[in-house]
Design a protein around this motif. Structure first.
Motif, PDB file in Angstrom:
ATOM      1  N   HIS A 257      50.214  46.411  51.067  1.00 30.85           N
ATOM      2  CA  HIS A 257      49.971  45.404  50.162  1.00 30.85           C
ATOM      3  C   HIS A 257      49.356  45.641  48.839  1.00 30.85           C
ATOM      4  CE1 HIS A 257      50.840  41.419  48.475  1.00 30.85           C
ATOM      5  NE2 HIS A 257      50.196  40.727  49.583  1.00 30.85           N
ATOM      6  N   GLY A 258      48.054  45.274  48.959  1.00 32.57           N
ATOM      7  CA  GLY A 258      47.019  45.435  47.914  1.00 32.57           C
ATOM      8  C   GLY A 258      46.680  46.946  47.643  1.00 32.57           C
ATOM      9  N   GLY A 259      46.907  47.682  48.863  1.00 29.86           N
ATOM     10  CA  GLY A 259      46.340  49.226  48.641  1.00 29.86           C
ATOM     11  C   GLY A 259      47.363  50.024  48.197  1.00 29.86           C
ATOM     12  N   ALA A 260      48.752  49.568  47.708  1.00 30.60           N
ATOM     13  CA  ALA A 260      49.636  50.511  47.147  1.00 30.60           C
ATOM     14  C   ALA A 260      49.359  51.430  45.902  1.00 30.60           C
ATOM     15  CB  ALA A 260      50.882  49.631  47.100  1.00 30.60           C
ATOM     16  N   ASN A 261      48.314  50.733  45.107  1.00 29.66           N
ATOM     17  CA  ASN A 261      48.278  51.530  44.071  1.00 29.66           C
ATOM     18  C   ASN A 261      47.262  52.689  44.402  1.00 29.66           C
ATOM     19  OD1 ASN A 261      45.969  49.859  44.231  1.00 29.66           O
ATOM     20  ND2 ASN A 261      46.425  48.794  42.403  1.00 29.66           N
ATOM     21  N   GLN A 262      46.518  52.602  45.098  1.00 30.22           N
ATOM     22  CA  GLN A 262      45.630  53.683  45.600  1.00 30.22           C
ATOM     23  C   GLN A 262      46.390  54.736  46.101  1.00 30.22           C
ATOM     24  OE1 GLN A 262      42.457  52.561  48.343  1.00 30.22           O
ATOM     25  NE2 GLN A 262      42.149  54.498  48.962  1.00 30.22           N
ATOM     26  N   PHE A 305      63.914  47.559  37.483  1.00 31.08           N
ATOM     27  CA  PHE A 305      62.570  47.983  36.895  1.00 31.08           C
ATOM     28  C   PHE A 305      61.619  46.648  37.450  1.00 31.08           C
ATOM     29  CE2 PHE A 305      59.500  49.829  34.483  1.00 31.08           C
ATOM     30  CZ  PHE A 305      59.973  51.384  34.154  1.00 31.08           C
ATOM     31  N   ASP A 306      60.666  46.570  37.933  1.00 33.67           N
ATOM     32  CA  ASP A 306      59.675  45.699  38.245  1.00 33.67           C
ATOM     33  C   ASP A 306      59.089  45.363  36.815  1.00 33.67           C
ATOM     34  OD1 ASP A 306      57.152  44.097  38.552  1.00 33.67           O
ATOM     35  OD2 ASP A 306      56.826  45.410  40.352  1.00 33.67           O
ATOM     36  N   PRO A 307      59.672  44.058  36.260  1.00 27.07           N
ATOM     37  CA  PRO A 307      59.074  43.576  34.825  1.00 27.07           C
ATOM     38  C   PRO A 307      57.614  43.969  34.686  1.00 27.07           C
ATOM     39  CG  PRO A 307      59.446  41.762  36.188  1.00 27.07           C
ATOM     40  CD  PRO A 307      59.959  42.797  37.162  1.00 27.07           C
ATOM     41  N   ARG A 308      56.636  43.955  35.702  1.00 30.83           N
ATOM     42  CA  ARG A 308      55.499  44.118  35.490  1.00 30.83           C
ATOM     43  C   ARG A 308      54.797  45.474  35.109  1.00 30.83           C
ATOM     44  NH1 ARG A 308      53.651  41.574  41.285  1.00 30.83           N
ATOM     45  NH2 ARG A 308      55.297  43.118  41.766  1.00 30.83           N
ATOM     46  N   ALA A 309      55.734  46.451  35.731  1.00 31.70           N
ATOM     47  CA  ALA A 309      55.587  47.909  35.613  1.00 31.70           C
ATOM     48  C   ALA A 309      55.732  48.364  33.984  1.00 31.70           C
ATOM     49  CB  ALA A 309      56.635  48.820  36.532  1.00 31.70           C
ATOM     50  N   ALA A 310      56.672  47.878  33.443  1.00 35.26           N
ATOM     51  CA  ALA A 310      57.073  48.089  32.124  1.00 35.26           C
ATOM     52  C   ALA A 310      55.869  47.720  31.191  1.00 35.26           C
ATOM     53  CB  ALA A 310      58.310  47.248  31.790  1.00 35.26           C
ATOM     54  N   ASN A 355      57.410  50.229  40.667  1.00 31.57           N
ATOM     55  CA  ASN A 355      56.781  48.794  40.676  1.00 31.57           C
ATOM     56  C   ASN A 355      55.734  48.848  40.129  1.00 31.57           C
ATOM     57  OD1 ASN A 355      54.882  49.727  42.503  1.00 31.57           O
ATOM     58  ND2 ASN A 355      56.465  49.722  44.169  1.00 31.57           N
ATOM     59  N   VAL A 356      54.889  47.681  40.066  1.00 36.34           N
ATOM     60  CA  VAL A 356      53.786  47.406  39.567  1.00 36.34           C
ATOM     61  C   VAL A 356      52.622  48.200  39.790  1.00 36.34           C
ATOM     62  CG1 VAL A 356      52.901  45.707  41.212  1.00 36.34           C
ATOM     63  CG2 VAL A 356      52.086  45.303  38.818  1.00 36.34           C
ATOM     64  N   ASP A 357      52.595  48.799  41.238  1.00 39.80           N
ATOM     65  CA  ASP A 357      51.402  49.743  41.591  1.00 39.80           C
ATOM     66  C   ASP A 357      51.565  51.075  40.857  1.00 39.80           C
ATOM     67  OD1 ASP A 357      50.639  47.534  43.467  1.00 39.80           O
ATOM     68  OD2 ASP A 357      52.334  47.982  44.805  1.00 39.80           O
ATOM     69  N   PHE A 358      52.708  51.657  40.458  1.00 42.87           N
ATOM     70  CA  PHE A 358      52.861  52.691  39.875  1.00 42.87           C
ATOM     71  C   PHE A 358      51.894  53.263  38.757  1.00 42.87           C
ATOM     72  CE2 PHE A 358      55.461  56.252  37.871  1.00 42.87           C
ATOM     73  CZ  PHE A 358      55.257  57.103  39.118  1.00 42.87           C
ATOM     74  N   TYR A 359      51.680  52.307  38.038  1.00 42.15           N
ATOM     75  CA  TYR A 359      50.595  52.669  37.003  1.00 42.15           C
ATOM     76  C   TYR A 359      49.053  51.856  37.123  1.00 42.15           C
ATOM     77  CZ  TYR A 359      54.587  54.818  34.457  1.00 42.15           C
ATOM     78  OH  TYR A 359      55.681  55.785  34.105  1.00 42.15           O
TER      79      TYR A 359
END
Ligand code: MLT
Length: 418
Positions: A257-262, A305-310, A355-359
């Motif tokens: 969940h929260g650790g995906a961007n890591q 596309f996850d709108p947050r990612a854009a 998704n949002v975690d990608f960037y």
């Protein structure tokens, strides 16, 4: 069929929930919807007015407002108000609200001892969770379900979770705590409490404050994700808002969940360090090579596309171009992966988009946040959503305790042989 021979048309939700004046047991018996009803009532856990997501189209709105407009035009404090109270605040309302929050960021001095008792290298998430539970003891006269108590708990949490989060981090570094300052904004106070030092304070960089504001807005709610449904479920037992929010922090602390961007950051670093061409990496993903995964792609609800990612991608460009900490090489690997994947039938047909975690991890790193703070930032951002969802559940006079349905797949009856 209402059970007495009459046929009526009812929206599905009403039909299975029985809030329509008809005798629900007769309805169930006549329609044979018993299994569906139980499953619906227990796993499609709620109706909510807070966040709308259309996963097919890639649309996200809080209280009807598109996320891209909110991220561009609103402060995190305005969005908190919107998510919790349902409307955007007036200028006067938001000024008063932010002033009140900033004046309440101070913790009871005894809370300092709580932090000191944790080992130095403790991860800030469990420390944050313990701190939030402790808030319920320091506010024990206002932990009821009445409107006034809920409002007090709401304001205390909004004001003090950033302070707890910053102190949990300071504790992990063995650094001294700072006091909040009345002349700084809510977001500025959080940044300074986390990264300032008593001797030097904190040198603000406008692009970091603005970027963090937008990232917090983008994380403010995301309907029934793992942590939010946890908060709602714990709250459904009428557990107080503090301990319910602490449960959300615990759920968020998990790497899925929260650790995906890591994990995204680790994947990008591995691609760079091992000199792998992004195209070859994606070929390995397609071949399902052991241990090779495209982290930060795909989402349980977004088939687009996850709108947050854009939105985040734009901030990644801006912030990394200015920051001495930002890893531009990792950003270009990320962009290349995205570019190739979005032209590859394999990923497109499987609806695997960033998704949002990608960037987000790349941006946090560029802003100077260490990896162990990534989930903490997520928690500070998600706080208004957790509070709004808890309040929505407990304001519903028909609310029941949550109880997911189980399908038993164990042994048939068997006997203990003496
Ligand atoms: C979130 O923002 O909570 C994540 O995208 C996970 C989810 O929505 O399931």
């Amino acid at each position: 069929n209402t059970g007495d021979g009459t046929e009526v048309e009812l929206p599905f939700v009403e039909a299975v929930n029985g809030d329509n004046g008809y005798d629900i047991s007769k309805l169930r018996a006549a329609t044979g919807n018993v299994t569906l009803d139980e499953a619906f009532g227990n796993t499609a856990s709620c109706r909510s007015e807070i966040t709308f997501i259309d996963g097919e189209e890639g649309i996200l709105r809080y209280r009807g407002y598109p996320i891209e407009q909110l991220a561009e035009q609103c402060s995190f404090v305005e969005v908190m108000w919107l998510v919790i109270y349902g409307e955007l605040p007036t200028k006067e309302q938001v000024e008063k609200f932010e002033d009140e929050l900033v004046h309440n960021m101070f913790l009871d001095e005894r809370m300092r001892d709580l932090f000191r008792c944790f080992p130095r290298q403790s991860h800030p998430m469990p420390v944050l969770s313990a701190g939030i539970c402790a808030l319920s003891t320091f506010n024990r006269n206002h932990v009821g379900l009445g409107a006034e108590d809920v409002e007090i708990a709401t304001r205390k949490l909004l004001a003090q979770v950033p302070t707890l989060a910053a102190y949990a981090y300071k504790n992990s570094k063995g650094q001294p705590f700072l006091y909040p300052k009345y002349d700084l904004s809510y977001v500025e106070n959080f940044i300074r409490l986390a990264f300032g030092t008593p001797a030097e304070g904190y040198q603000f960089d406008e692009s970091i404050t603005q970027g963090l504001n937008a990232l917090l807005v983008l994380h403010a709610d995301h309907e029934q994700n793992c942590s939010t449904s946890t908060v709602r479920m714990v709250g459904s037992s009428q557990a107080n808002l503090y301990v319910s929010v602490a449960s959300g922090v615990n759920a968020l602390s998990g790497p899925l969940h929260g650790g995906a961007n890591q994990s995204v950051l680790e994947m990008l670093a591995a691609i760079r360090d091992q000199g792998i061409d992004p195209k070859d990496y994606l070929e390995q993903v397609k071949a399902k090579k052991a241990g090779i995964k495209l982290m930060g792609f795909g989402h349980r609800v977004y088939k687009n596309f996850d709108p947050r990612a854009a939105i985040i991608k734009k901030y990644a460009d801006e912030i990394l171009s200015k920051s001495p900490n930002g890893d531009k090489e990792l950003l270009s690997i990320a962009k290349r992966l995205e570019e190739i994947a979005l032209e590859d039938e394999y990923f497109v047909s499987r609806k695997l988009y960033p998704n949002v975690d990608f960037y987000s991890g790349l941006i946090y790193e560029a802003m100077g946040f260490p990896v162990e703070m990534f989930t903490v930032l997520f928690a500070v951002g998600r706080l208004p959503g957790w509070i709004a969802q808890w309040r929505e559940h407990n304001a519903d006079p028909k609310a029941r305790i949550s109880r997911p349905r189980q399908i038993y797949v164990g042994h048939d009856k068997r006997d203990v042989v003496p």
